[in-house]
Design a protein around this motif. Structure first.
Motif, PDB file in Angstrom:
ATOM      1  N   VAL A  33     -71.515  -7.017  -9.605  1.00  0.00           N
ATOM      2  CA  VAL A  33     -70.794  -8.279  -9.806  1.00  0.00           C
ATOM      3  C   VAL A  33     -70.759  -8.638 -11.290  1.00  0.00           C
ATOM      4  O   VAL A  33     -69.731  -9.081 -11.820  1.00  0.00           O
ATOM      5  CB  VAL A  33     -71.436  -9.413  -8.987  1.00  0.00           C
ATOM      6  CG1 VAL A  33     -70.811 -10.762  -9.337  1.00  0.00           C
ATOM      7  CG2 VAL A  33     -71.284  -9.141  -7.495  1.00  0.00           C
ATOM      8  N   GLY A  34     -71.884  -8.423 -11.969  1.00  0.00           N
ATOM      9  CA  GLY A  34     -71.949  -8.709 -13.400  1.00  0.00           C
ATOM     10  C   GLY A  34     -70.961  -7.881 -14.193  1.00  0.00           C
ATOM     11  O   GLY A  34     -70.309  -8.386 -15.116  1.00  0.00           O
ATOM     12  N   LEU A  35     -70.821  -6.607 -13.829  1.00  0.00           N
ATOM     13  CA  LEU A  35     -69.865  -5.730 -14.521  1.00  0.00           C
ATOM     14  C   LEU A  35     -68.446  -6.243 -14.360  1.00  0.00           C
ATOM     15  O   LEU A  35     -67.677  -6.297 -15.336  1.00  0.00           O
ATOM     16  CB  LEU A  35     -69.984  -4.308 -13.971  1.00  0.00           C
ATOM     17  CG  LEU A  35     -68.949  -3.290 -14.448  1.00  0.00           C
ATOM     18  CD1 LEU A  35     -68.996  -3.135 -15.964  1.00  0.00           C
ATOM     19  CD2 LEU A  35     -69.162  -1.946 -13.762  1.00  0.00           C
ATOM     20  N   VAL A  36     -68.088  -6.629 -13.149  1.00  0.00           N
ATOM     21  CA  VAL A  36     -66.738  -7.148 -12.900  1.00  0.00           C
ATOM     22  C   VAL A  36     -66.502  -8.421 -13.713  1.00  0.00           C
ATOM     23  O   VAL A  36     -65.434  -8.591 -14.333  1.00  0.00           O
ATOM     24  CB  VAL A  36     -66.534  -7.422 -11.400  1.00  0.00           C
ATOM     25  CG1 VAL A  36     -65.197  -8.142 -11.160  1.00  0.00           C
ATOM     26  CG2 VAL A  36     -66.566  -6.119 -10.612  1.00  0.00           C
ATOM     27  N   LEU A  37     -67.471  -9.312 -13.752  1.00  0.00           N
ATOM     28  CA  LEU A  37     -67.321 -10.574 -14.485  1.00  0.00           C
ATOM     29  C   LEU A  37     -67.193 -10.337 -15.989  1.00  0.00           C
ATOM     30  O   LEU A  37     -66.381 -10.978 -16.665  1.00  0.00           O
ATOM     31  CB  LEU A  37     -68.500 -11.501 -14.189  1.00  0.00           C
ATOM     32  CG  LEU A  37     -68.577 -12.061 -12.763  1.00  0.00           C
ATOM     33  CD1 LEU A  37     -69.838 -12.884 -12.576  1.00  0.00           C
ATOM     34  CD2 LEU A  37     -67.337 -12.892 -12.443  1.00  0.00           C
ATOM     35  N   VAL A  38     -67.992  -9.419 -16.514  1.00  0.00           N
ATOM     36  CA  VAL A  38     -67.922  -9.118 -17.949  1.00  0.00           C
ATOM     37  C   VAL A  38     -66.550  -8.569 -18.306  1.00  0.00           C
ATOM     38  O   VAL A  38     -65.937  -8.974 -19.305  1.00  0.00           O
ATOM     39  CB  VAL A  38     -69.026  -8.108 -18.348  1.00  0.00           C
ATOM     40  CG1 VAL A  38     -68.776  -7.568 -19.757  1.00  0.00           C
ATOM     41  CG2 VAL A  38     -70.397  -8.772 -18.295  1.00  0.00           C
ATOM     42  N   LEU A  39     -66.043  -7.650 -17.496  1.00  0.00           N
ATOM     43  CA  LEU A  39     -64.708  -7.100 -17.747  1.00  0.00           C
ATOM     44  C   LEU A  39     -63.647  -8.195 -17.676  1.00  0.00           C
ATOM     45  O   LEU A  39     -62.736  -8.253 -18.500  1.00  0.00           O
ATOM     46  CB  LEU A  39     -64.397  -6.003 -16.729  1.00  0.00           C
ATOM     47  CG  LEU A  39     -65.164  -4.694 -16.876  1.00  0.00           C
ATOM     48  CD1 LEU A  39     -64.893  -3.787 -15.683  1.00  0.00           C
ATOM     49  CD2 LEU A  39     -64.803  -3.990 -18.175  1.00  0.00           C
ATOM     50  N   PHE A  40     -63.768  -9.081 -16.696  1.00  0.00           N
ATOM     51  CA  PHE A  40     -62.774 -10.128 -16.510  1.00  0.00           C
ATOM     52  C   PHE A  40     -62.753 -11.092 -17.688  1.00  0.00           C
ATOM     53  O   PHE A  40     -61.689 -11.432 -18.217  1.00  0.00           O
ATOM     54  CB  PHE A  40     -63.055 -10.888 -15.212  1.00  0.00           C
ATOM     55  CG  PHE A  40     -62.010 -11.908 -14.870  1.00  0.00           C
ATOM     56  CD1 PHE A  40     -60.857 -11.535 -14.204  1.00  0.00           C
ATOM     57  CD2 PHE A  40     -62.173 -13.238 -15.217  1.00  0.00           C
ATOM     58  CE1 PHE A  40     -59.874 -12.470 -13.895  1.00  0.00           C
ATOM     59  CE2 PHE A  40     -61.206 -14.188 -14.913  1.00  0.00           C
ATOM     60  CZ  PHE A  40     -60.052 -13.806 -14.251  1.00  0.00           C
ATOM     61  N   PHE A  41     -63.937 -11.518 -18.128  1.00  0.00           N
ATOM     62  CA  PHE A  41     -63.996 -12.528 -19.182  1.00  0.00           C
ATOM     63  C   PHE A  41     -63.870 -11.951 -20.591  1.00  0.00           C
ATOM     64  O   PHE A  41     -63.834 -12.697 -21.560  1.00  0.00           O
ATOM     65  CB  PHE A  41     -65.283 -13.349 -19.051  1.00  0.00           C
ATOM     66  CG  PHE A  41     -65.264 -14.296 -17.889  1.00  0.00           C
ATOM     67  CD1 PHE A  41     -64.419 -15.387 -17.879  1.00  0.00           C
ATOM     68  CD2 PHE A  41     -66.073 -14.068 -16.785  1.00  0.00           C
ATOM     69  CE1 PHE A  41     -64.388 -16.260 -16.798  1.00  0.00           C
ATOM     70  CE2 PHE A  41     -66.049 -14.929 -15.700  1.00  0.00           C
ATOM     71  CZ  PHE A  41     -65.202 -16.033 -15.703  1.00  0.00           C
ATOM     72  N   THR A  42     -63.826 -10.619 -20.697  1.00  0.00           N
ATOM     73  CA  THR A  42     -63.534  -9.995 -21.986  1.00  0.00           C
ATOM     74  C   THR A  42     -62.095  -9.482 -22.020  1.00  0.00           C
ATOM     75  O   THR A  42     -61.765  -8.574 -22.780  1.00  0.00           O
ATOM     76  CB  THR A  42     -64.520  -8.844 -22.287  1.00  0.00           C
ATOM     77  OG1 THR A  42     -64.511  -7.914 -21.201  1.00  0.00           O
ATOM     78  CG2 THR A  42     -65.916  -9.371 -22.500  1.00  0.00           C
ATOM     79  N   LYS A  43     -61.260 -10.075 -21.144  1.00  0.00           N
ATOM     80  CA  LYS A  43     -59.828  -9.814 -21.106  1.00  0.00           C
ATOM     81  C   LYS A  43     -59.471  -8.378 -20.720  1.00  0.00           C
ATOM     82  O   LYS A  43     -58.426  -7.868 -21.085  1.00  0.00           O
ATOM     83  CB  LYS A  43     -59.179 -10.182 -22.440  1.00  0.00           C
ATOM     84  CG  LYS A  43     -59.330 -11.664 -22.787  1.00  0.00           C
ATOM     85  CD  LYS A  43     -58.631 -12.010 -24.091  1.00  0.00           C
ATOM     86  CE  LYS A  43     -58.778 -13.511 -24.401  1.00  0.00           C
ATOM     87  NZ  LYS A  43     -58.100 -13.889 -25.659  1.00  0.00           N
ATOM     88  N   ARG A  44     -60.369  -7.739 -19.974  1.00  0.00           N
ATOM     89  CA  ARG A  44     -60.040  -6.439 -19.378  1.00  0.00           C
ATOM     90  C   ARG A  44     -59.821  -6.662 -17.877  1.00  0.00           C
ATOM     91  O   ARG A  44     -60.498  -6.072 -17.034  1.00  0.00           O
ATOM     92  CB  ARG A  44     -61.174  -5.440 -19.626  1.00  0.00           C
ATOM     93  CG  ARG A  44     -61.413  -5.122 -21.088  1.00  0.00           C
ATOM     94  CD  ARG A  44     -62.554  -4.128 -21.230  1.00  0.00           C
ATOM     95  NE  ARG A  44     -62.785  -3.750 -22.598  1.00  0.00           N
ATOM     96  CZ  ARG A  44     -63.605  -4.374 -23.427  1.00  0.00           C
ATOM     97  NH1 ARG A  44     -64.266  -5.456 -22.996  1.00  0.00           N
ATOM     98  NH2 ARG A  44     -63.785  -3.966 -24.659  1.00  0.00           N
ATOM     99  N   ARG A  45     -58.881  -7.539 -17.579  1.00  0.00           N
ATOM    100  CA  ARG A  45     -58.756  -8.032 -16.206  1.00  0.00           C
ATOM    101  C   ARG A  45     -58.245  -6.980 -15.230  1.00  0.00           C
ATOM    102  O   ARG A  45     -58.640  -6.967 -14.063  1.00  0.00           O
ATOM    103  CB  ARG A  45     -57.869  -9.280 -16.187  1.00  0.00           C
ATOM    104  CG  ARG A  45     -58.541 -10.428 -16.936  1.00  0.00           C
ATOM    105  CD  ARG A  45     -57.705 -11.682 -16.988  1.00  0.00           C
ATOM    106  NE  ARG A  45     -58.424 -12.727 -17.729  1.00  0.00           N
ATOM    107  CZ  ARG A  45     -57.922 -13.923 -18.021  1.00  0.00           C
ATOM    108  NH1 ARG A  45     -56.681 -14.218 -17.656  1.00  0.00           N
ATOM    109  NH2 ARG A  45     -58.639 -14.809 -18.689  1.00  0.00           N
ATOM    110  N   ARG A  46     -57.366  -6.116 -15.686  1.00  0.00           N
ATOM    111  CA  ARG A  46     -56.900  -5.057 -14.803  1.00  0.00           C
ATOM    112  C   ARG A  46     -58.045  -4.133 -14.403  1.00  0.00           C
ATOM    113  O   ARG A  46     -58.166  -3.746 -13.232  1.00  0.00           O
ATOM    114  CB  ARG A  46     -55.792  -4.250 -15.484  1.00  0.00           C
ATOM    115  CG  ARG A  46     -54.470  -5.006 -15.629  1.00  0.00           C
ATOM    116  CD  ARG A  46     -53.394  -4.114 -16.203  1.00  0.00           C
ATOM    117  NE  ARG A  46     -52.127  -4.817 -16.343  1.00  0.00           N
ATOM    118  CZ  ARG A  46     -51.031  -4.287 -16.828  1.00  0.00           C
ATOM    119  NH1 ARG A  46     -51.032  -3.016 -17.235  1.00  0.00           N
ATOM    120  NH2 ARG A  46     -49.912  -4.996 -16.912  1.00  0.00           N
TER     121      ARG A  46
END
Length: 241
Positions: free
Chosen positions: A89-102
């Motif tokens: 879950v942390g990995l997904v959140l980090v990617l999302f909030f660092t603008k790597r949303r895809r």
């Protein structure tokens, strides 16, 4: 005049070399996906047809001699349970909030597919767990595949791939990859030592995880291609300036 020719050759060769490296990487990801998922599907079909892996019982019997370290095995096994969910879950959140949303969406879908697929295959194959299963180990009653191994390899493998693609020093990249391999192997041994899985459950799950990482590598490969092209263009502009 004599200096311009080598510079032009270098500019012409660099993009080609980058493309060659990217093409080789793409081939590697495809091979991982085909071999890993192919081996997993083969093992699944084999068990559906009441097949028996000859190495299961001897290795399971040998692992019973390690049950004196049951507490250690439980700790290792549990490290691939709730903590792994938090990391995923942390990995997904980090990617999302660092603008790597895809990529965040992709990783989330991969993790959901792996978890749901593992439980689905368990119900499909309906392989009973080995006799003497530790009753303190949570999970469904069926044995194949090992969700702990499959999910650990998938989550830590994605982190390792991102590390290898980064600009970290090669030594650090190598240490991360080794750490992932050691951790997944320990989780697999723990699951067998606790009589929660047969060795073939663990082996097939490892192949399945390799196949999933191959798919992830393929689906995120275009980002490297774009990055290489961007670097090539910026390098050409600098030389022209």
């Amino acid at each position: 005049m004599t200096r311009s020719a080598p510079s032009t050759e270098r500019l012409a060769a660099t993009p080609s070399a980058s493309r060659d490296r990217l093409d080789l990487a793409a081939i590697g990801w495809v091979l991982m996906a085909v071999v890993g998922l192919g081996a997993f599907v083969t093992a699944t079909v084999f068990l559906l047809n009441q097949g028996v892996f000859g190495f299961d019982q001897p290795l399971l019997h040998s692992a019973q001699g390690w049950q004196g370290y049951a507490t250690l095995w439980r700790v290792i096994s549990e490290s691939a349970n709730i903590p792994l969910i938090v990391i995923g879950v942390g990995l997904v959140l980090v990617l999302f909030f660092t603008k790597r949303r895809r990529e965040a969406v992709l990783v989330a879908l991969v993790l959901i597919a792996v978890t749901a697929g593992s439980e689905g295959v368990k119900q499909l194959v309906a392989r009973p767990r080995p006799s003497g299963t530790d009753p303190n180990i949570p999970g469904v009653v069926y044995s194949f595949p090992s969700g702990h191994v499959l999910e650990a390899l998938t989550i830590f493998g994605i982190l390792a791939i991102r590390c290898v693609r980064s600009r970290w020093p090669m030594l650090l990249k190598g240490l991360v990859v080794v750490a992932v391999v050691v951790d997944v192997c320990l989780v697999g041994v723990a699951r067998v030592a606790l009589s929660a899985h047969y060795p073939s459950d663990v082996l097939a799950s490892a192949f399945g995880g390799i196949g999933v990482l191959g798919l992830y590598g393929i689906l995120t490969h275009h980002r490297l291609d774009q990055t290489a092209a961007s670097h090539s263009r910026s390098g050409t502009g600098a030389d022209r300036a």
